[in-house]
Motif scaffolding. Structure first.
Motif, PDB file in Angstrom:
ATOM      1  N   ASN A  91       0.942  -1.130   0.086  1.00 43.78           N
ATOM      2  CA  ASN A  91       0.058  -0.015   0.075  1.00 43.78           C
ATOM      3  C   ASN A  91       1.079   1.052   0.092  1.00 43.78           C
ATOM      4  N   SER A  92       1.265   1.842  -1.183  1.00 41.24           N
ATOM      5  CA  SER A  92       2.193   2.788  -1.283  1.00 41.24           C
ATOM      6  C   SER A  92       1.795   3.929  -2.665  1.00 41.24           C
ATOM      7  N   LYS A  93       2.252   4.695  -2.720  1.00 39.61           N
ATOM      8  CA  LYS A  93       2.081   5.659  -3.988  1.00 39.61           C
ATOM      9  C   LYS A  93       3.357   5.607  -4.539  1.00 39.61           C
ATOM     10  N   ALA A  94       4.299   4.540  -4.341  1.00 43.14           N
ATOM     11  CA  ALA A  94       5.583   4.591  -5.194  1.00 43.14           C
ATOM     12  C   ALA A  94       5.185   3.838  -6.550  1.00 43.14           C
ATOM     13  N   LYS A  95       5.591   4.652  -7.616  1.00 42.06           N
ATOM     14  CA  LYS A  95       5.607   3.965  -8.773  1.00 42.06           C
ATOM     15  C   LYS A  95       6.708   3.002  -8.899  1.00 42.06           C
ATOM     16  N   PRO A  96       6.480   2.029 -10.089  1.00 39.12           N
ATOM     17  CA  PRO A  96       7.096   0.895 -10.285  1.00 39.12           C
ATOM     18  C   PRO A  96       8.577   1.313 -10.806  1.00 39.12           C
ATOM     19  N   GLU A  97       8.493   2.704 -11.335  1.00 37.74           N
ATOM     20  CA  GLU A  97       9.925   3.143 -12.185  1.00 37.74           C
ATOM     21  C   GLU A  97      11.009   3.264 -10.954  1.00 37.74           C
ATOM     22  N   ILE A  98      10.716   3.330  -9.723  1.00 36.37           N
ATOM     23  CA  ILE A  98      11.410   3.164  -8.607  1.00 36.37           C
ATOM     24  C   ILE A  98      12.526   2.177  -8.894  1.00 36.37           C
ATOM     25  N   TRP A  99      11.934   0.934  -8.839  1.00 40.14           N
ATOM     26  CA  TRP A  99      12.701  -0.271  -9.007  1.00 40.14           C
ATOM     27  C   TRP A  99      13.410  -0.652 -10.303  1.00 40.14           C
ATOM     28  N   LYS A 100      12.763  -0.028 -11.346  1.00 43.43           N
ATOM     29  CA  LYS A 100      13.257  -0.353 -12.820  1.00 43.43           C
ATOM     30  C   LYS A 100      14.300   0.710 -12.981  1.00 43.43           C
ATOM     31  N   GLU A 101      14.515   1.917 -12.271  1.00 48.29           N
ATOM     32  CA  GLU A 101      15.472   3.007 -12.314  1.00 48.29           C
ATOM     33  C   GLU A 101      16.257   3.380 -11.140  1.00 48.29           C
ATOM     34  N   GLN A 102      16.813   2.433 -10.617  1.00 44.19           N
ATOM     35  CA  GLN A 102      17.212   2.500  -9.319  1.00 44.19           C
ATOM     36  C   GLN A 102      18.224   3.691  -9.279  1.00 44.19           C
ATOM     37  N   ASP A 103      19.255   3.658 -10.283  1.00 41.51           N
ATOM     38  CA  ASP A 103      20.287   4.668 -10.231  1.00 41.51           C
ATOM     39  C   ASP A 103      19.923   5.833 -10.341  1.00 41.51           C
ATOM     40  N   LYS A 104      18.643   6.350 -11.398  1.00 45.58           N
ATOM     41  CA  LYS A 104      18.198   7.593 -11.362  1.00 45.58           C
ATOM     42  C   LYS A 104      17.340   7.919 -10.072  1.00 45.58           C
ATOM     43  N   PHE A 105      16.814   6.909  -9.413  1.00 48.57           N
ATOM     44  CA  PHE A 105      15.987   7.286  -8.378  1.00 48.57           C
ATOM     45  C   PHE A 105      16.906   7.758  -7.179  1.00 48.57           C
ATOM     46  N   MET A 106      18.006   6.882  -7.164  1.00 42.23           N
ATOM     47  CA  MET A 106      19.187   7.319  -5.932  1.00 42.23           C
ATOM     48  C   MET A 106      19.851   8.524  -6.364  1.00 42.23           C
ATOM     49  N   ALA A 107      20.303   8.880  -7.461  1.00 46.60           N
ATOM     50  CA  ALA A 107      20.541  10.163  -7.947  1.00 46.60           C
ATOM     51  C   ALA A 107      19.505  11.323  -7.458  1.00 46.60           C
ATOM     52  N   ALA A 108      18.286  11.326  -7.543  1.00 43.17           N
ATOM     53  CA  ALA A 108      17.343  12.183  -7.121  1.00 43.17           C
ATOM     54  C   ALA A 108      17.467  12.346  -5.750  1.00 43.17           C
ATOM     55  N   ALA A 109      17.545  11.359  -5.100  1.00 43.80           N
ATOM     56  CA  ALA A 109      17.569  11.024  -3.615  1.00 43.80           C
ATOM     57  C   ALA A 109      18.799  11.958  -3.159  1.00 43.80           C
ATOM     58  N   ASP A 110      19.980  11.700  -3.785  1.00 41.54           N
ATOM     59  CA  ASP A 110      21.371  12.444  -3.644  1.00 41.54           C
ATOM     60  C   ASP A 110      21.050  13.796  -3.864  1.00 41.54           C
ATOM     61  N   LYS A 111      20.612  14.344  -5.004  1.00 45.38           N
ATOM     62  CA  LYS A 111      20.237  15.624  -5.185  1.00 45.38           C
ATOM     63  C   LYS A 111      19.528  16.333  -4.284  1.00 45.38           C
ATOM     64  N   MET A 112      18.575  15.953  -3.944  1.00 39.43           N
ATOM     65  CA  MET A 112      17.657  16.478  -2.781  1.00 39.43           C
ATOM     66  C   MET A 112      18.583  16.532  -1.421  1.00 39.43           C
ATOM     67  N   GLN A 113      19.158  15.604  -1.166  1.00 38.32           N
ATOM     68  CA  GLN A 113      20.028  15.595   0.021  1.00 38.32           C
ATOM     69  C   GLN A 113      21.108  16.848  -0.047  1.00 38.32           C
ATOM     70  N   ALA A 137      15.199  25.476  -4.309  1.00 33.82           N
ATOM     71  CA  ALA A 137      15.944  24.345  -5.214  1.00 33.82           C
ATOM     72  C   ALA A 137      15.616  23.074  -4.409  1.00 33.82           C
ATOM     73  N   VAL A 138      15.362  23.270  -3.114  1.00 29.35           N
ATOM     74  CA  VAL A 138      14.949  21.923  -2.273  1.00 29.35           C
ATOM     75  C   VAL A 138      13.539  21.766  -2.949  1.00 29.35           C
ATOM     76  N   GLY A 139      12.403  22.510  -3.054  1.00 28.43           N
ATOM     77  CA  GLY A 139      11.168  22.176  -3.497  1.00 28.43           C
ATOM     78  C   GLY A 139      11.411  21.657  -4.851  1.00 28.43           C
ATOM     79  N   GLN A 140      12.201  22.080  -5.799  1.00 25.97           N
ATOM     80  CA  GLN A 140      12.496  21.398  -7.148  1.00 25.97           C
ATOM     81  C   GLN A 140      12.914  20.197  -6.900  1.00 25.97           C
ATOM     82  N   ALA A 144      10.577  17.116  -8.616  1.00 23.05           N
ATOM     83  CA  ALA A 144      11.161  16.301  -9.657  1.00 23.05           C
ATOM     84  C   ALA A 144      10.933  14.869  -9.335  1.00 23.05           C
ATOM     85  N   CYS A 145      11.275  14.360  -8.041  1.00 23.37           N
ATOM     86  CA  CYS A 145      11.266  13.115  -7.510  1.00 23.37           C
ATOM     87  C   CYS A 145       9.794  12.736  -7.475  1.00 23.37           C
ATOM     88  N   HIS A 146       8.930  13.545  -7.010  1.00 20.75           N
ATOM     89  CA  HIS A 146       7.488  13.287  -7.175  1.00 20.75           C
ATOM     90  C   HIS A 146       6.898  13.002  -8.444  1.00 20.75           C
TER      91      HIS A 146
END
Length: 152
Positions: A91-113, A137-140, A144-146
């Protein structure tokens, strides 16, 4: 307020080593979802507090903004281990792209941090204009990740 900031800093230092172990701690996919949702809820609450200052809805209080940003900086490190394989069906709002695009997803996490790190520097400076710019910039980075990885 200094005691509160010291407490937040200590909590952050203690929590970060455990974040890497979090993935192994999820007995069920639902546990991972609850963990990441809790982290994002806390992150959103403190982001909202800073956002209210940036929008002029709350008076600027340097110590309060610094404390909120310190929490944001710590909590922003936590949810990423809570996306193990198998938790996409829970039960989540996470899109399946998270698991298909792990590198991009983690890059987005790193950018936000990284953007939150810049916001932390701005908050410590006491320059409200710098805080507003860094907060934008944090909001952007959040948006982007959302847009890419979260269902509405």
């Amino acid at each position: 307020m200094k005691l509160a900031l010291a407490s937040i800093t200590l909590t952050a230092m203690l929590a970060v080593p455990f974040a890497a172990q979090a993935q192994a701690q999820f007995a069920k996919p639902e546990d991972a979802v609850k963990y990441r949702q809790a982290a994002f809820t806390l992150l959103g609450a403190h982001t909202g507090r800073v956002g209210a200052v940036v929008k002029g809805e709350r008076p600027y209080d340097k110590a309060a903004v610094e404390a909120d940003v310190a929490v944001m900086e710590m909590v922003a490190k936590l949810p990423w281990t809570a996306f193990p394989q198998g938790s996409e069906a829970a039960n989540s709002k996470a899109k399946p792209e998270i698991w298909k695009e792990q590198d991009k997803f983690m890059a987005a996490a790193d950018k936000m941090q990284g953007e939150i790190g810049k916001l932390s520097t701005a908050a410590k400076s006491g320059d409200l204009n710098a805080i507003k710019t860094a907060f934008g910039a944090v909001g952007q980075s959040c948006k982007a990740c959302h847009d890419n990885y979260r269902n509405k």
